[in-house]
Design a protein around this motif. Structure first.
Motif, PDB file in Angstrom:
ATOM      1  N   ASP A   1      24.829  26.362   9.700  1.00 37.81           N
ATOM      2  CA  ASP A   1      25.154  24.940   9.593  1.00 37.81           C
ATOM      3  C   ASP A   1      25.589  24.576   8.176  1.00 37.81           C
ATOM      4  OD1 ASP A   1      24.804  24.176  12.210  1.00 37.81           O
ATOM      5  OD2 ASP A   1      22.707  23.577  11.958  1.00 37.81           O
ATOM      6  N   MET A   2      25.252  25.436   7.204  1.00 38.51           N
ATOM      7  CA  MET A   2      25.638  25.217   5.812  1.00 38.51           C
ATOM      8  C   MET A   2      27.002  25.794   5.501  1.00 38.51           C
ATOM      9  SD  MET A   2      22.062  26.048   3.825  1.00 38.51           S
ATOM     10  CE  MET A   2      22.912  26.936   2.548  1.00 38.51           C
ATOM     11  N   SER A   3      27.433  26.784   6.271  1.00 35.74           N
ATOM     12  CA  SER A   3      28.566  27.590   5.828  1.00 35.74           C
ATOM     13  C   SER A   3      29.353  28.182   6.990  1.00 35.74           C
ATOM     14  CB  SER A   3      28.049  28.728   4.946  1.00 35.74           C
ATOM     15  OG  SER A   3      29.012  29.713   4.752  1.00 35.74           O
ATOM     16  N   SER A   4      30.643  28.389   6.754  1.00 33.35           N
ATOM     17  CA  SER A   4      31.513  28.997   7.771  1.00 33.35           C
ATOM     18  C   SER A   4      31.322  30.504   7.884  1.00 33.35           C
ATOM     19  CB  SER A   4      32.987  28.733   7.422  1.00 33.35           C
ATOM     20  OG  SER A   4      33.257  27.363   7.371  1.00 33.35           O
ATOM     21  N   HIS A   5      30.919  31.136   6.781  1.00 38.99           N
ATOM     22  CA  HIS A   5      30.865  32.602   6.738  1.00 38.99           C
ATOM     23  C   HIS A   5      29.470  33.041   6.303  1.00 38.99           C
ATOM     24  CE1 HIS A   5      35.199  32.177   6.909  1.00 38.99           C
ATOM     25  NE2 HIS A   5      35.185  31.503   5.775  1.00 38.99           N
ATOM     26  N   VAL A   6      28.743  33.690   7.203  1.00 35.59           N
ATOM     27  CA  VAL A   6      27.383  34.151   6.917  1.00 35.59           C
ATOM     28  C   VAL A   6      27.314  35.650   7.191  1.00 35.59           C
ATOM     29  CG1 VAL A   6      24.944  33.916   7.471  1.00 35.59           C
ATOM     30  CG2 VAL A   6      26.428  31.893   7.534  1.00 35.59           C
ATOM     31  N   PHE A   7      26.954  36.427   6.171  1.00 36.48           N
ATOM     32  CA  PHE A   7      26.927  37.882   6.289  1.00 36.48           C
ATOM     33  C   PHE A   7      25.531  38.424   5.984  1.00 36.48           C
ATOM     34  CE2 PHE A   7      31.352  36.945   5.313  1.00 36.48           C
ATOM     35  CZ  PHE A   7      32.056  37.805   6.154  1.00 36.48           C
ATOM     36  N   PRO A   8      24.733  38.789   6.994  1.00 38.86           N
ATOM     37  CA  PRO A   8      23.499  39.518   6.721  1.00 38.86           C
ATOM     38  C   PRO A   8      23.854  40.877   6.092  1.00 38.86           C
ATOM     39  CG  PRO A   8      23.492  38.587   8.942  1.00 38.86           C
ATOM     40  CD  PRO A   8      24.889  38.472   8.429  1.00 38.86           C
ATOM     41  N   MET A   9      23.296  41.151   4.905  1.00 41.66           N
ATOM     42  CA  MET A   9      23.689  42.337   4.146  1.00 41.66           C
ATOM     43  C   MET A   9      22.649  43.454   4.184  1.00 41.66           C
ATOM     44  SD  MET A   9      26.680  41.464   3.104  1.00 41.66           S
ATOM     45  CE  MET A   9      26.952  42.972   2.177  1.00 41.66           C
ATOM     46  N   GLY A  10      21.394  43.115   4.580  1.00 38.60           N
ATOM     47  CA  GLY A  10      20.365  44.145   4.592  1.00 38.60           C
ATOM     48  C   GLY A  10      19.034  43.590   4.140  1.00 38.60           C
ATOM     49  N   SER A  11      18.255  44.419   3.461  1.00 35.88           N
ATOM     50  CA  SER A  11      16.898  44.042   3.059  1.00 35.88           C
ATOM     51  C   SER A  11      16.911  43.003   1.939  1.00 35.88           C
ATOM     52  CB  SER A  11      16.131  45.288   2.611  1.00 35.88           C
ATOM     53  OG  SER A  11      16.779  45.889   1.501  1.00 35.88           O
ATOM     54  N   LEU A  12      15.745  42.494   1.598  1.00 37.92           N
ATOM     55  CA  LEU A  12      15.631  41.478   0.551  1.00 37.92           C
ATOM     56  C   LEU A  12      16.267  41.993  -0.746  1.00 37.92           C
ATOM     57  CD1 LEU A  12      14.435  38.705  -0.212  1.00 37.92           C
ATOM     58  CD2 LEU A  12      12.387  39.924  -0.993  1.00 37.92           C
ATOM     59  N   GLY A  13      17.094  41.155  -1.348  1.00 37.51           N
ATOM     60  CA  GLY A  13      17.827  41.523  -2.563  1.00 37.51           C
ATOM     61  C   GLY A  13      19.249  41.960  -2.283  1.00 37.51           C
ATOM     62  N   ALA A  14      19.541  42.296  -1.020  1.00 33.88           N
ATOM     63  CA  ALA A  14      20.894  42.766  -0.687  1.00 33.88           C
ATOM     64  C   ALA A  14      21.931  41.665  -0.866  1.00 33.88           C
ATOM     65  CB  ALA A  14      20.924  43.289   0.752  1.00 33.88           C
ATOM     66  N   GLY A  15      21.539  40.423  -0.587  1.00 33.79           N
ATOM     67  CA  GLY A  15      22.460  39.312  -0.796  1.00 33.79           C
ATOM     68  C   GLY A  15      22.829  39.154  -2.256  1.00 33.79           C
ATOM     69  N   HIS A  16      21.823  39.233  -3.123  1.00 38.88           N
ATOM     70  CA  HIS A  16      22.091  39.108  -4.558  1.00 38.88           C
ATOM     71  C   HIS A  16      22.840  40.322  -5.109  1.00 38.88           C
ATOM     72  CE1 HIS A  16      18.831  35.836  -4.974  1.00 38.88           C
ATOM     73  NE2 HIS A  16      20.029  35.299  -5.153  1.00 38.88           N
ATOM     74  N   THR A  17      22.614  41.487  -4.522  1.00 41.03           N
ATOM     75  CA  THR A  17      23.392  42.662  -4.919  1.00 41.03           C
ATOM     76  C   THR A  17      24.862  42.462  -4.590  1.00 41.03           C
ATOM     77  OG1 THR A  17      21.503  44.145  -4.602  1.00 41.03           O
ATOM     78  CG2 THR A  17      23.688  45.151  -4.605  1.00 41.03           C
ATOM     79  N   MET A  18      25.127  41.974  -3.381  1.00 39.92           N
ATOM     80  CA  MET A  18      26.512  41.724  -2.971  1.00 39.92           C
ATOM     81  C   MET A  18      27.151  40.642  -3.844  1.00 39.92           C
ATOM     82  SD  MET A  18      28.949  42.613  -0.918  1.00 39.92           S
ATOM     83  CE  MET A  18      30.360  42.134  -1.917  1.00 39.92           C
ATOM     84  N   LYS A  19      26.389  39.601  -4.156  1.00 41.84           N
ATOM     85  CA  LYS A  19      26.930  38.511  -4.984  1.00 41.84           C
ATOM     86  C   LYS A  19      27.340  39.022  -6.360  1.00 41.84           C
ATOM     87  CE  LYS A  19      27.752  34.455  -6.849  1.00 41.84           C
ATOM     88  NZ  LYS A  19      26.874  33.278  -6.824  1.00 41.84           N
ATOM     89  N   THR A  20      26.499  39.832  -6.983  1.00 44.40           N
ATOM     90  CA  THR A  20      26.813  40.286  -8.334  1.00 44.40           C
ATOM     91  C   THR A  20      28.007  41.238  -8.336  1.00 44.40           C
ATOM     92  OG1 THR A  20      25.829  41.029 -10.421  1.00 44.40           O
ATOM     93  CG2 THR A  20      25.266  42.308  -8.464  1.00 44.40           C
TER      94      THR A  20
END
Length: 314
Positions: free
Chosen positions: A161-180
């Motif tokens: 509901d916040m965003s058009s594109h949501v990508f589950p990347m894996g375990s905790l920290g994976a989102g921040h890894t992908m962002k960096t």
């Protein structure tokens, strides 16, 4: 709908936090919002009357199923969640904290381990965007990390509901890894563009025309299309000091992964040099200032209107 079933807290109503929270406000969520500037919370509630502004008390989010943080860095997130006046000790068991800030994945995993002791799940879900100001219209991209399938299932409807594109990347920290890593690639294009602009001008090319060419060529990137498409506008909304922070995180992530590359250190040096030349809060594209200084040129901004009418340089 998640708006009917989840009680949501939101901490951080800055350049990114406000429009992201507004995406939920527009869909009927009853948010409990807080910002370091209380007037931001008041403004939000005026715009979305179903919501209410929280005080700075630690127990303001006791009844929330989910609390979203959109803050400058992981240190601030940790202080807000676990500090002396932290909210975590007042949150219910089984609740979830979603960190959408740009943080180190290693710090995120440490924070998650401490929250787990309080029976609170942490989900990292930092943001990026494919075009400038996409977050204002619900077009952000979210990269999600979680160690709890149950928590992920709980928050995915909210994130969508916040965003058009949501990508589950894996375990905790994976989102921040992908962002960096995403930001690191973007930084490479910024540095290459600055190199090209000062070199081109020294050799007689018009910098604005160079950008126009790249935008219909293989050199096209986010900076040529948006943040530096109109030279020296310096209004992307993303601060240079935040870019420097993101490069530091990327350098740390690469080093701890065991991969060796000289580029992160070089990029960090260039951008830290730029940071010394600009005012606090300067747009990240203002890093061009240090390239001008090193090259001994001043990038000339073409008046597009004059150029279109045939009266400018061509």
């Amino acid at each position: 709908m998640a708006s009917d079933t989840l009680s949501v807290g939101w901490i951080g109503l800055g350049n990114a936090g406000y429009p992201m929270a507004a995406c939920l406000g527009k869909k009927g969520y009853r948010l409990v919002v807080r910002d370091a500037d209380p007037e931001r919370g008041v403004k939000f509630v005026e715009e979305y009357p179903k919501s209410r502004a929280a005080t700075m008390a630690a127990d303001c989010f006791t009844d929330c199923d989910v609390v979203v943080t959109m803050l400058p860095n992981g240190r601030v997130v940790r202080e807000v969640v676990l500090g002396e006046n932290g909210i975590a000790k007042h949150m219910r068991a089984g609740s979830v904290v979603i960190d959408t800030s740009s943080s180190s994945p290693f710090d995120t995993r440490e924070l998650g381990a401490e929250l787990e002791k309080l029976s609170i799940d942490l989900v990292d879900s930092p943001i990026t965007q494919e075009q400038l100001h996409a977050i204002d219209t619900g077009g952000a991209t979210l990269m999600v990390g979680s160690d709890s399938p149950k928590a992920l299932e709980k928050v995915l409807p909210l994130l969508k509901d916040m965003s058009s594109h949501v990508f589950p990347m894996g375990s905790l920290g994976a989102g921040h890894t992908m962002k960096t890593l995403n930001n690191y690639v973007s930084v490479g294009s910024i540095i290459a563009l600055c190199d090209a602009l000062v070199t081109g001008q020294k050799l007689g090319l018009d910098p604005q025309t160079m950008i126009d060419v790249m935008n219909v060529g293989t050199g096209v990137n986010f900076s040529t299309k948006y943040s530096m498409s109109n030279l020296k506008s310096y209004d992307s909304g993303y601060q240079l000091e935040l870019l420097v922070k993101d490069v530091r995180i990327a350098k740390d992530v690469m080093e701890k992964s065991g991969f060796q590359s000289e580029l992160p250190g070089l990029a960090l040096k260039y951008l830290e040099d730029s940071l010394k030349l600009v005012e606090k809060g300067a747009c990240h594209s203002e890093c061009l200032t240090s390239w001008e200084q090193r090259a001994g040129v001043e990038i000339q901004k073409t008046d597009r209107d004059k150029k279109a009418n045939g009266t400018g340089s061509g």
